[in-house]
Write an enzyme that holds these catalytic residues in place. Structure first.
Site, PDB file in Angstrom:
ATOM      1  N   GLY A   1      41.141   5.274 -56.877  1.00 41.61           N
ATOM      2  CA  GLY A   1      41.154   4.891 -58.295  1.00 41.61           C
ATOM      3  C   GLY A   1      41.577   6.038 -59.183  1.00 41.61           C
ATOM      4  O   GLY A   1      41.681   7.191 -58.743  1.00 41.61           O
TER       5      GLY A   1
ATOM      6  N   GLY B   1      41.075   8.828 -61.071  1.00 42.01           N
ATOM      7  CA  GLY B   1      39.957   9.753 -61.242  1.00 42.01           C
ATOM      8  C   GLY B   1      40.178  10.738 -62.377  1.00 42.01           C
ATOM      9  O   GLY B   1      39.256  11.426 -62.805  1.00 42.01           O
ATOM     10  N   ARG B   2      41.406  10.834 -62.811  1.00 43.95           N
ATOM     11  CA  ARG B   2      41.685  11.761 -63.919  1.00 43.95           C
ATOM     12  C   ARG B   2      42.784  11.200 -64.818  1.00 43.95           C
ATOM     13  O   ARG B   2      43.492  11.942 -65.483  1.00 43.95           O
ATOM     14  CB  ARG B   2      42.105  13.119 -63.386  1.00 43.95           C
ATOM     15  CG  ARG B   2      43.293  12.979 -62.464  1.00 43.95           C
ATOM     16  CD  ARG B   2      44.012  14.223 -62.219  1.00 43.95           C
ATOM     17  NE  ARG B   2      44.844  13.982 -61.054  1.00 43.95           N
ATOM     18  CZ  ARG B   2      45.701  14.828 -60.587  1.00 43.95           C
ATOM     19  NH1 ARG B   2      45.847  15.984 -61.183  1.00 43.95           N
ATOM     20  NH2 ARG B   2      46.421  14.544 -59.534  1.00 43.95           N
TER      21      ARG B   2
ATOM     22  N   ASP C   1      36.868  16.686 -61.767  1.00 37.60           N
ATOM     23  CA  ASP C   1      36.469  16.851 -63.168  1.00 37.60           C
ATOM     24  C   ASP C   1      37.261  15.948 -64.117  1.00 37.60           C
ATOM     25  O   ASP C   1      37.005  15.933 -65.316  1.00 37.60           O
ATOM     26  CB  ASP C   1      36.637  18.316 -63.589  1.00 37.60           C
ATOM     27  CG  ASP C   1      38.061  18.817 -63.363  1.00 37.60           C
ATOM     28  OD1 ASP C   1      38.941  18.009 -63.012  1.00 37.60           O
ATOM     29  OD2 ASP C   1      38.286  20.025 -63.544  1.00 37.60           O
ATOM     30  N   GLY C   2      38.245  15.237 -63.574  1.00 37.65           N
ATOM     31  CA  GLY C   2      39.025  14.355 -64.441  1.00 37.65           C
ATOM     32  C   GLY C   2      40.057  15.089 -65.280  1.00 37.65           C
ATOM     33  O   GLY C   2      40.702  14.495 -66.142  1.00 37.65           O
TER      34      GLY C   2
ATOM     35  N   ARG D   1      52.000   9.878 -69.369  1.00 36.46           N
ATOM     36  CA  ARG D   1      52.943   9.345 -68.388  1.00 36.46           C
ATOM     37  C   ARG D   1      53.317   7.920 -68.763  1.00 36.46           C
ATOM     38  O   ARG D   1      52.463   7.142 -69.193  1.00 36.46           O
ATOM     39  CB  ARG D   1      52.299   9.390 -67.004  1.00 36.46           C
ATOM     40  CG  ARG D   1      53.131   8.767 -65.911  1.00 36.46           C
ATOM     41  CD  ARG D   1      52.718   9.249 -64.550  1.00 36.46           C
ATOM     42  NE  ARG D   1      51.418   8.715 -64.137  1.00 36.46           N
ATOM     43  CZ  ARG D   1      50.890   8.953 -62.943  1.00 36.46           C
ATOM     44  NH1 ARG D   1      51.515   9.731 -62.077  1.00 36.46           N
ATOM     45  NH2 ARG D   1      49.718   8.447 -62.618  1.00 36.46           N
TER      46      ARG D   1
ATOM     47  N   ASP E   1      48.626   5.425 -51.860  1.00 32.58           N
ATOM     48  CA  ASP E   1      48.209   5.362 -53.271  1.00 32.58           C
ATOM     49  C   ASP E   1      49.226   6.048 -54.176  1.00 32.58           C
ATOM     50  O   ASP E   1      49.128   5.963 -55.398  1.00 32.58           O
ATOM     51  CB  ASP E   1      46.827   5.989 -53.465  1.00 32.58           C
ATOM     52  CG  ASP E   1      46.738   7.390 -52.897  1.00 32.58           C
ATOM     53  OD1 ASP E   1      46.965   7.553 -51.683  1.00 32.58           O
ATOM     54  OD2 ASP E   1      46.470   8.334 -53.666  1.00 32.58           O
ATOM     55  N   ASN E   2      50.201   6.715 -53.589  1.00 35.88           N
ATOM     56  CA  ASN E   2      51.247   7.347 -54.394  1.00 35.88           C
ATOM     57  C   ASN E   2      52.579   6.627 -54.204  1.00 35.88           C
ATOM     58  O   ASN E   2      53.642   7.208 -54.430  1.00 35.88           O
ATOM     59  CB  ASN E   2      51.395   8.823 -54.013  1.00 35.88           C
ATOM     60  CG  ASN E   2      50.138   9.622 -54.354  1.00 35.88           C
ATOM     61  OD1 ASN E   2      49.383   9.240 -55.239  1.00 35.88           O
ATOM     62  ND2 ASN E   2      49.918  10.717 -53.649  1.00 35.88           N
TER      63      ASN E   2
ATOM     64  N   ASP F   1      53.600  10.018 -59.091  1.00 35.76           N
ATOM     65  CA  ASP F   1      52.621  11.026 -58.681  1.00 35.76           C
ATOM     66  C   ASP F   1      53.283  12.283 -58.127  1.00 35.76           C
ATOM     67  O   ASP F   1      53.273  12.555 -56.918  1.00 35.76           O
ATOM     68  CB  ASP F   1      51.602  10.446 -57.687  1.00 35.76           C
ATOM     69  CG  ASP F   1      50.463   9.757 -58.431  1.00 35.76           C
ATOM     70  OD1 ASP F   1      50.559   9.624 -59.663  1.00 35.76           O
ATOM     71  OD2 ASP F   1      49.483   9.353 -57.778  1.00 35.76           O
TER      72      ASP F   1
HETATM   73  P1  AMP Z   1      46.535  12.529 -56.094  1.00 34.96           P
HETATM   74  O1  AMP Z   1      46.450  13.703 -55.203  1.00 34.96           O
HETATM   75  O2  AMP Z   1      46.989  12.845 -57.466  1.00 34.96           O
HETATM   76  O3  AMP Z   1      47.314  11.392 -55.517  1.00 34.96           O
HETATM   77  O4  AMP Z   1      45.052  12.017 -56.284  1.00 34.96           O
HETATM   78  C1  AMP Z   1      44.285  11.445 -55.245  1.00 34.96           C
HETATM   79  C2  AMP Z   1      42.979  10.924 -55.821  1.00 34.96           C
HETATM   80  O5  AMP Z   1      42.177  12.000 -56.314  1.00 34.96           O
HETATM   81  C3  AMP Z   1      43.157   9.982 -56.995  1.00 34.96           C
HETATM   82  O6  AMP Z   1      42.163   8.997 -56.915  1.00 34.96           O
HETATM   83  C4  AMP Z   1      42.945  10.876 -58.176  1.00 34.96           C
HETATM   84  O7  AMP Z   1      42.550  10.161 -59.328  1.00 34.96           O
HETATM   85  C5  AMP Z   1      41.862  11.807 -57.686  1.00 34.96           C
HETATM   86  N1  AMP Z   1      41.886  13.091 -58.386  1.00 34.96           N
HETATM   87  C6  AMP Z   1      42.837  14.049 -58.288  1.00 34.96           C
HETATM   88  N2  AMP Z   1      42.544  15.091 -59.095  1.00 34.96           N
HETATM   89  C7  AMP Z   1      41.393  14.800 -59.727  1.00 34.96           C
HETATM   90  C8  AMP Z   1      40.579  15.474 -60.707  1.00 34.96           C
HETATM   91  N3  AMP Z   1      40.894  16.667 -61.186  1.00 34.96           N
HETATM   92  N4  AMP Z   1      39.467  14.840 -61.135  1.00 34.96           N
HETATM   93  C9  AMP Z   1      39.139  13.637 -60.655  1.00 34.96           C
HETATM   94  N5  AMP Z   1      39.848  12.950 -59.741  1.00 34.96           N
HETATM   95  C10 AMP Z   1      40.978  13.517 -59.283  1.00 34.96           C
HETATM   96 MG    MG Z   2      47.960   9.874 -56.698  1.00 37.42          MG
END
Ligand code: AMP
Ligand code: MG
Length: 492
Positions: free
Chosen positions: A88, A90-91, A123-124, A174, A250-251, A260
């Protein structure tokens, strides 16, 4: 003056388990560092108003504009082959959708805008470096004509984010055709929620594949459509030397956009096995592995759609396998046609595939720069006297000479003039790509010295990748040995 976004939100009308309603978390003292004027206008937004203090607060998530319905989207995904049933946003927070000047519905999402129910340990927030990298590379991909999410704005938050060290925090705005991913389908499929899968399929059909509504079997046609777009997309990546770096499900966007941008990078020297991402230890997402991985991801999508295909599971699997079986042919056709264009061929003949493959093999053996070899080959096509540059790309120039002889013989079979051929080649072979060392230099200047001049200049150069731009010639150069960036990081 209140800034008006013409929001028309549809995703937030889907069932409640598709998302979590959550507002961005306000930040201390946001500062706008970049607004994409042309994109703002395209979206029907007023760039002057977006540049005001109020606009900056919106782009930083400090102020939620009227009509927004902020949500974090639910999704799952295979990360490096391992299934995670809940990821989901997350940030990231989707503010809403606007219909742009061409009638295309586009998501406006803040990335780095604070925690959501999907954040778990994170941390979002986002650090400035990854925000600048995504801004630069996504806009470069757009200028290269490759389907991609866009970047509307970047702001610094005035707050630090803790990574290995404390870094300046930033928010990227974005813009995407949508943020529905293969992993979004997996979220519902993993819960046995066939109604959810169907509702999502119906949403993406009306949004991205409206033509399939009139097909005999719309859900089959949807899968075929996604397969076709991914095959085309990955061929386009390979043809410019792009390595996504984290092709997790997810990407992988259902709309067929590149999405992403994490540890992504472009090839300098041509090496099919090239990996930059520090977390890709096994080379799963290496340059030349990307088509295979795209098919793997599409197979995961097909698994989610099986219940919509046929009540008889065996039949559904057979149908899915048939459609997935067409990926290879679609990818190869797009890739080979693209390679032929890169070497200046206008028609297809037997032996063309071997001819381009032999060039690629010689490039790999001789440490030739991917981008410059093709660009300079275009110059050589325009005027045989201009062959020295491309020849010099090869550690053993004789390897080029041998190939070049065959190439010239092949070119002679076509009626086009040298000038026509050069023009066609320069229109597909960029002079400028976001080279890693340039991106890194931009990030260092911004992060360490609050200096955005290198960022602005790089964006200017990359906006016209197919023009020679002599005043920026140095941006076409590969890194010197001590400038090479061999590792890239997610920075999340
Ligand atoms: P990504 O590596 O961008 O594809 O992210 C993989 C997952 O980790 C996704 O669900 C993101 O929302 C979550 N995520 C990545 N970075 C953060 C962050 N700094 N805080 C919270 N969730 C994160
Ligand atoms: Mg992603």
């Amino acid at each position: 003056m209140t800034i008006h976004f013409p929001f028309q939100n549809t995703y937030s009308t889907l069932p409640a388990n598709f998302f979590a309603r959550v507002a961005p978390t306000p930040v201390a003292s946001p500062r706008l560092i970049k607004l994409n004027l042309a994109l703002a206008i395209q979206l029907g937004l007023d760039p002057d108003l977006l540049s005001t203090a109020e606009g900056t607060e919106i782009l930083a998530g400090k102020l939620v504009p009227d009509g927004a319905d902020p949500i974090a989207m639910a999704y799952a995904g295979h990360q490096f082959g391992h299934f995670v049933p809940q990821l989901g946003d997350g940030r990231a927070i989707l503010l809403g959708e606007v219909v742009d000047k061409e009638g295309v519905r586009r998501d406006i999402q803040l990335k780095g805008s604070g925690p959501t129910p999907f954040s778990r340990r994170g941390d979002g927030r986002a650090a400035l470096g990854p925000v600048l990298r995504e801004y630069i590379v996504s806009e470069a991909m757009f200028a290269l004509g490759i389907p991609t999410t866009r970047s509307l704005a970047a702001v610094v938050t005035g707050e630090a984010v803790m990574r290995e060290t404390a870094l300046p925090g930033a928010v990227l705005t974005r813009v995407a055709a949508s943020h529905v991913r293969v992993g979004t389908f997996q979220f519902f499929a993993a819960r046995g929620d066939v109604d959810g899968v169907r509702a999502l399929a119906d949403h993406v059909i009306s949004r991205h594949y409206p033509d399939v509504r009139s097909a005999d079997r719309p859900y089959h046609a949807l899968l075929e459509g996604v397969i076709a777009r991914q095959a085309e997309l990955v061929s386009r990546w390979l043809l410019v030397g792009f390595i996504h770096g984290v092709m997790n499900t997810d990407n992988t966007s259902i709309s067929g956009e590149t999405i992403d941008y994490g540890p992504c990078a472009f090839l300098d020297n041509y090496n099919p096995a090239q990996v930059f991402s520090s977390i890709d230890e096994m080379g799963r997402y290496a340059y030349a592995n990307q088509p295979r991985i795209a098919l793997w991801n599409l197979t995961r999508l097909a698994e989610c759609l099986l219940p919509l295909f046929d009540d008889d599971k065996d039949k559904a699997i057979e149908q899915a396998q048939f459609m997935l079986g067409e990926f290879s042919e679609k990818f190869t056709a797009a890739y080979q046609a693209g390679l032929s264009r890169k070497v200046g061929l206008f028609t297809a003949r037997d032996g063309d595939e071997a001819l381009v493959q032999d060039l690629l093999d010689a490039m790999a053996k001789n440490d030739a720069d991917f981008t410059l070899t093709f660009r300079q080959l275009g110059n050589a096509a325009g005027d045989e006297a201009d062959t020295a540059d491309v020849r010099a790309q090869f550690t053993d120039p004789v390897a080029f000479d041998d190939w070049s002889k065959r190439w010239r013989e092949r070119l002679a079979l076509e009626p086009q003039t040298a000038a026509e051929r050069k023009a066609a080649m320069q229109a597909v072979n960029p002079a400028f790509i976001p080279r890693n060392h340039r991106v890194e230099a931009v990030i260092q200047a911004a992060t360490n010295s609050d200096d955005y001049a290198p960022f602005e200049e790089l964006l200017t150069v990359l906006a016209k990748p197919f023009e020679d731009q002599p005043q920026f010639a140095a941006y076409a150069d590969p890194p010197l040995p001590d400038q090479r960036v061999t590792r890239t990081f997610c920075g999340t």
